[in-house]
Write a protein that holds these residues in place. Structure first.
Motif, PDB file in Angstrom:
ATOM      1  N   GLU A 148      17.494  32.392 -35.803  1.00 36.20           N
ATOM      2  CA  GLU A 148      17.612  33.722 -35.188  1.00 36.20           C
ATOM      3  C   GLU A 148      17.419  34.851 -36.190  1.00 36.20           C
ATOM      4  N   ALA A 149      17.337  34.521 -37.471  1.00 31.76           N
ATOM      5  CA  ALA A 149      17.140  35.561 -38.489  1.00 31.76           C
ATOM      6  C   ALA A 149      15.880  35.300 -39.314  1.00 31.76           C
ATOM      7  N   LEU A 150      15.875  34.203 -40.082  1.00 27.56           N
ATOM      8  CA  LEU A 150      14.762  33.957 -41.001  1.00 27.56           C
ATOM      9  C   LEU A 150      13.451  33.680 -40.270  1.00 27.56           C
ATOM     10  N   ASP A 151      13.505  33.030 -39.110  1.00 26.75           N
ATOM     11  CA  ASP A 151      12.268  32.693 -38.402  1.00 26.75           C
ATOM     12  C   ASP A 151      11.698  33.849 -37.580  1.00 26.75           C
ATOM     13  N   VAL A 152      12.450  34.963 -37.460  1.00 24.05           N
ATOM     14  CA  VAL A 152      11.949  36.140 -36.741  1.00 24.05           C
ATOM     15  C   VAL A 152      10.808  36.747 -37.570  1.00 24.05           C
ATOM     16  N   PRO A 153       9.654  37.065 -36.934  1.00 19.14           N
ATOM     17  CA  PRO A 153       8.463  37.447 -37.715  1.00 19.14           C
ATOM     18  C   PRO A 153       8.573  38.732 -38.517  1.00 19.14           C
TER      19      PRO A 153
ATOM     20  N   ASP B 149      13.156  30.455 -50.550  1.00 20.24           N
ATOM     21  CA  ASP B 149      12.662  29.078 -50.653  1.00 20.24           C
ATOM     22  C   ASP B 149      12.347  28.510 -49.269  1.00 20.24           C
ATOM     23  N   TYR B 150      13.202  28.816 -48.279  1.00 19.76           N
ATOM     24  CA  TYR B 150      12.991  28.347 -46.901  1.00 19.76           C
ATOM     25  C   TYR B 150      11.708  28.951 -46.305  1.00 19.76           C
ATOM     26  N   LEU B 151      11.435  30.228 -46.643  1.00 18.11           N
ATOM     27  CA  LEU B 151      10.287  30.940 -46.072  1.00 18.11           C
ATOM     28  C   LEU B 151       8.988  30.720 -46.859  1.00 18.11           C
ATOM     29  N   ASN B 152       9.102  30.080 -48.022  1.00 15.95           N
ATOM     30  CA  ASN B 152       7.957  29.934 -48.922  1.00 15.95           C
ATOM     31  C   ASN B 152       6.990  28.862 -48.405  1.00 15.95           C
ATOM     32  N   ARG B 153       5.879  29.305 -47.833  1.00 16.86           N
ATOM     33  CA  ARG B 153       4.883  28.384 -47.278  1.00 16.86           C
ATOM     34  C   ARG B 153       3.504  28.759 -47.825  1.00 16.86           C
ATOM     35  N   PRO B 154       2.578  27.819 -47.836  1.00 16.14           N
ATOM     36  CA  PRO B 154       1.234  28.112 -48.369  1.00 16.14           C
ATOM     37  C   PRO B 154       0.507  29.220 -47.610  1.00 16.14           C
ATOM     38  N   THR B 155       0.887  29.459 -46.361  1.00 16.92           N
ATOM     39  CA  THR B 155       0.189  30.459 -45.534  1.00 16.92           C
ATOM     40  C   THR B 155       0.821  31.842 -45.624  1.00 16.92           C
ATOM     41  N   THR B 156       1.856  31.985 -46.443  1.00 10.65           N
ATOM     42  CA  THR B 156       2.631  33.234 -46.487  1.00 10.65           C
ATOM     43  C   THR B 156       2.603  33.843 -47.878  1.00 10.65           C
ATOM     44  N   LYS B 157       2.396  35.159 -47.940  1.00  7.44           N
ATOM     45  CA  LYS B 157       2.448  35.881 -49.232  1.00  7.44           C
ATOM     46  C   LYS B 157       3.819  36.535 -49.363  1.00  7.44           C
ATOM     47  N   ILE B 158       4.569  36.103 -50.369  1.00  6.50           N
ATOM     48  CA  ILE B 158       5.889  36.676 -50.638  1.00  6.50           C
ATOM     49  C   ILE B 158       5.823  37.408 -51.970  1.00  6.50           C
ATOM     50  N   ILE B 159       6.305  38.645 -51.982  1.00 11.37           N
ATOM     51  CA  ILE B 159       6.283  39.441 -53.210  1.00 11.37           C
ATOM     52  C   ILE B 159       7.660  40.061 -53.424  1.00 11.37           C
ATOM     53  N   THR B 160       8.112  40.086 -54.670  1.00  9.57           N
ATOM     54  CA  THR B 160       9.469  40.561 -54.956  1.00  9.57           C
ATOM     55  C   THR B 160       9.471  41.709 -55.954  1.00  9.57           C
ATOM     56  N   VAL B 161      10.541  42.499 -55.907  1.00  5.28           N
ATOM     57  CA  VAL B 161      10.828  43.472 -56.952  1.00  5.28           C
ATOM     58  C   VAL B 161      12.303  43.286 -57.295  1.00  5.28           C
ATOM     59  N   GLU B 162      12.583  42.877 -58.550  1.00  4.76           N
ATOM     60  CA  GLU B 162      13.930  42.475 -58.938  1.00  4.76           C
ATOM     61  C   GLU B 162      14.304  43.088 -60.283  1.00  4.76           C
ATOM     62  N   ASP B 163      15.588  43.203 -60.515  1.00  2.99           N
ATOM     63  CA  ASP B 163      16.085  43.760 -61.778  1.00  2.99           C
ATOM     64  C   ASP B 163      17.321  42.983 -62.220  1.00  2.99           C
ATOM     65  N   PRO B 164      17.130  41.895 -62.991  1.00  2.00           N
ATOM     66  CA  PRO B 164      15.862  41.268 -63.386  1.00  2.00           C
ATOM     67  C   PRO B 164      15.553  40.090 -62.462  1.00  2.00           C
ATOM     68  N   VAL B 165      14.419  39.386 -62.727  1.00  2.00           N
ATOM     69  CA  VAL B 165      14.148  38.120 -62.061  1.00  2.00           C
ATOM     70  C   VAL B 165      15.139  37.092 -62.611  1.00  2.00           C
ATOM     71  N   GLU B 166      15.965  36.534 -61.721  1.00  2.00           N
ATOM     72  CA  GLU B 166      17.004  35.597 -62.187  1.00  2.00           C
ATOM     73  C   GLU B 166      16.578  34.140 -62.059  1.00  2.00           C
ATOM     74  N   TYR B 167      15.795  33.809 -61.043  1.00  4.00           N
ATOM     75  CA  TYR B 167      15.291  32.446 -60.863  1.00  4.00           C
ATOM     76  C   TYR B 167      13.788  32.496 -60.641  1.00  4.00           C
ATOM     77  N   ILE B 168      13.084  31.546 -61.231  1.00  7.17           N
ATOM     78  CA  ILE B 168      11.641  31.446 -61.029  1.00  7.17           C
ATOM     79  C   ILE B 168      11.383  30.571 -59.810  1.00  7.17           C
ATOM     80  N   VAL B 169      10.638  31.102 -58.821  1.00  8.06           N
ATOM     81  CA  VAL B 169      10.306  30.341 -57.608  1.00  8.06           C
ATOM     82  C   VAL B 169       8.794  30.135 -57.583  1.00  8.06           C
ATOM     83  N   PRO B 170       8.325  28.905 -57.710  1.00  7.43           N
ATOM     84  CA  PRO B 170       6.876  28.652 -57.693  1.00  7.43           C
ATOM     85  C   PRO B 170       6.245  29.118 -56.376  1.00  7.43           C
ATOM     86  N   GLY B 171       5.091  29.763 -56.488  1.00  6.72           N
ATOM     87  CA  GLY B 171       4.340  30.126 -55.287  1.00  6.72           C
ATOM     88  C   GLY B 171       4.577  31.523 -54.769  1.00  6.72           C
TER      89      GLY B 171
END
Length: 632
Positions: free
Chosen positions: A359-364, A387-409
């Motif tokens: 009802e939250a993460l899967d909402v477009p 991590d749950y939303l990270n799929r090959p068909t999706t572009k995810i972009i972040t802005v963080e201060d700082p980057v705490e974990y590296i997520v491939p893709g």
């Protein structure tokens, strides 16, 4: 009888303790952590590998044992290991190196394995001292002549102290503090007690530190090793914090000494004291590492550094605060790897997790807010959602201060104002990168809140964190920031509030009856109190006497529906919005999630009362079980 045979088999495996890592495996079976079948499977793998790996290493590689469990068991049973086995289990040497040391001992019997391992160059004396500290559950002390009591030292011959690698360094009342590199069967300790008529409080010290102190005492001065000693103390503190899985290190000046405390499972644990003179040098080194102004001790400062200690690399965010006794330093430990959890590992109850995913993460499109105070696990949950939303068909972009974990893709950006990447500049540039999902480390102000809302209006999914007390507070905070209510009601999909709460230590867990008043305040009625068994930890070495070991999360998920949206548009009070949310969206409060975890035996009523915001619940225990997705 078959049952008798199985029972006997579960007691021991013939020849197990003689195998590489067999002592640890035997303890696993005795403690009920591992079955005989699991250990036998690891033994078969060990045989195929030609006994080149410890059984514990194989069990971890098979996914049957975690590093945390391994660490906890080694700490609990340190005295049951031979020192060579313990050094190997702690990862200071390889199994091959231990076998080489044992072969050398076979041709020259009567020598200690720790000494042989040192002579072969596999470990240094500091690592040996650390292993002895683990084995004997004795504190490790950092010695320095400048901070020792010379009057006490002067009572004993230097030759006597050097022979036994033992020094009395401080005396008060009816106690004498003794540091030794040779804690087992040491006649010097009894002699010191006899001469001073005081009870010895024993600490472990590295042999080089004892000999260095005695050499300086002999020559009455000399500070040639001061820098190295300070560096060793700093590395020792950092390594100890990493091994204890501390989130923060506090170095706090007091009137006559400096206290070092670690934040473990959300509470501060006293780890050691440093003499004031040594503490000043330690503080100076940390300020140099953090690129702070070492000459300025009258101004609060911030800095950061990265350091690898014991083959573990971490980033440290450092802050100093000037107090009446000097600078107080706090270091937040940021682990860039190994801390990333998936959505199933964030301790969310099944019913709440299913709603959060579907009802939250899967909402477009829309804004998903994760709220809570500092240190409540928001970042871990945010990354688990990414991590749950990270799929090959999706572009995810972040802005963080700082980057705490590296997520491939995914495309991650760390704020650096000096390089022209301020938070505002990065937000603008991010919108031109054709993202599907935008992750903002934190909603800081009205400008960043507006960016989140505008991005959602243009068809993006936005995930971000927020500092508020609970889920309803997140909605009201957006209104206070000046975001129009019609924008909030049309863009915010859900708000997840959370807290971290300590779990009962498994080593000292016992049944008890909670305080009736506190149990009633968190929603446990008298009937439930009488009919159920509750647990708490009594305190042991594993949990540093707290009764708690590790943490789990409490969650409060608000998924906005039409009734809640209308309440926001009508500027209803927080009480009214909460009541409407509970009635129309099955909102479960943080307190109710805490009650549920008390009933599961994960934590105590007192801990929930300490952590969870107060909220009145009219739901029955059965209703809470049903909404949590628990078959009751």
């Amino acid at each position: 009888m078959p049952g008798t045979q199985n029972a006997e088999e579960n007691i021991s495996i013939p020849g197990l303790r003689e195998r590489p890592g067999g002592q640890f495996a035997a303890i696993l079976i005795e403690d009920g952590v591992m079955t005989v079948a699991d250990v036998k499977k690891a033994m078969r793998v060990q045989e195929k590998l030609g006994s080149s790996k410890l059984i514990s290493t194989i069990l971890m590689e098979l996914g049957r044992l975690t590093e945390d469990e391994h660490r906890r068991i080694v700490r609990k049973h340190g005295r049951e290991f031979r020192i060579g086995e313990l050094i190997c289990e702690l990862g200071y040497i390889s199994l091959l190196q231990l076998q080489q040391a044992e072969q050398k001992m076979a041709v020259s019997p009567g020598r200690r394995i720790g000494t042989v391992i040192r002579e072969l160059g596999f470990i240094d004396d500091r690592q040996l001292a650390q292993a002895l500290s683990e084995q004997l559950a004795m504190p490790l002390i950092h010695l320095d002549l400048d901070t020792a009591d010379r009057a006490v030292l002067g009572r004993f011959a230097i030759k006597f102290m050097r022979t036994h690698l033992t020094v009395p360094y401080e005396a008060s009342g009816n106690r004498v503090s003794v540091a030794t590199a040779s804690p087992l069967n040491n006649p010097a300790i009894a002699e010191i007690e006899k001469q001073l008529q005081k009870k010895a409080v024993i600490s472990i010290a590295a042999e080089s530190a004892v000999l260095s102190l005695l050499s300086k005492l002999e020559t009455a001065g000399g500070k040639g090793e001061q820098k190295d000693q300070v560096a060793d103390v700093v590395d020792s503190i950092l390594l100890s914090a990493i091994r204890d899985h501390a989130s923060d290190i506090h170095i706090e000046p007091m009137e006559s000494s400096t206290r070092v405390r670690f934040r473990l499972d959300g509470v501060l644990i006293h780890k050691m004291d440093l003499p004031s003179e040594l503490a000043q040098r330690v503080m100076a080194r940390l300020k140099v590492l953090s690129e702070m102004d070492i000459s300025d001790s009258r101004r609060h400062q911030d800095g950061r550094f990265r350091r690898e200690v014991g083959n573990v690399g971490c980033d440290y965010r450092v802050s100093t605060y000037v107090t009446i006794y000097g600078e107080n330093m706090v270091m937040r430990i940021l682990r860039s790897s190994g801390g990333l959890k998936n959505i199933e590992q964030i301790s969310m109850s099944r019913g709440v997790l299913d709603r959060f995913k579907h009802e939250a993460l899967d909402v477009p499109t829309g804004v998903i807010l994760i709220t809570g105070p500092t240190g409540s696990g928001k970042t871990s949950t945010l990354y688990a959602a990414v991590d749950y939303l990270n799929r090959p068909t999706t572009k995810i972009i972040t802005v963080e201060d700082p980057v705490e974990y590296i997520v491939p893709g995914i495309m991650q950006c760390s704020i650096d104002a000096t390089a022209g990447r301020s938070f505002e500049q990065s937000l603008k540039a991010m919108m031109r990168q054709d993202p599907d999902i935008i992750v903002m480390g934190e909603v800081r102000d009205r400008a960043s809140a507006q960016v989140a809302v505008q991005a959602a209006l243009t068809g993006h999914k936005v995930l971000t964190t927020f500092h508020t007390e609970d889920s309803i507070g997140g909605l009201l905070r957006l209104i206070d920031m000046g975001i129009e209510t019609f924008l909030i009601s049309s863009t915010v999909v859900s708000i997840l509030a959370q807290r971290l709460i300590r779990t009962i230590c498994p080593e000292c867990r016992q049944a008890y009856m909670p305080n009736k008043r506190i149990a009633n305040l968190i929603g446990i009625d008298d009937k439930t109190l009488r009919s159920r068994t509750f647990y708490r930890g009594t305190g042991c070495g594993t949990c540093y006497g707290t009764g708690y070991h590790g943490r789990t999360a409490l969650h409060e998920l608000l998924v906005l529906n039409e009734d809640v949206r209308e309440a926001i548009l009508a500027h209803k009070s927080s009480h009214d919005v909460r009541q409407i949310s509970c009635e129309s969206t099955d909102l479960l409060s943080l307190m109710e999630d805490g009650l549920y975890k008390v009933l599961l035996g994960l934590t105590t009523a007192e801990e929930v009362y300490r952590i969870a915001p107060r909220s009145l619940s009219t739901r029955s225990v059965e209703d809470i079980y049903r909404l949590m997705g628990h078959e009751h």
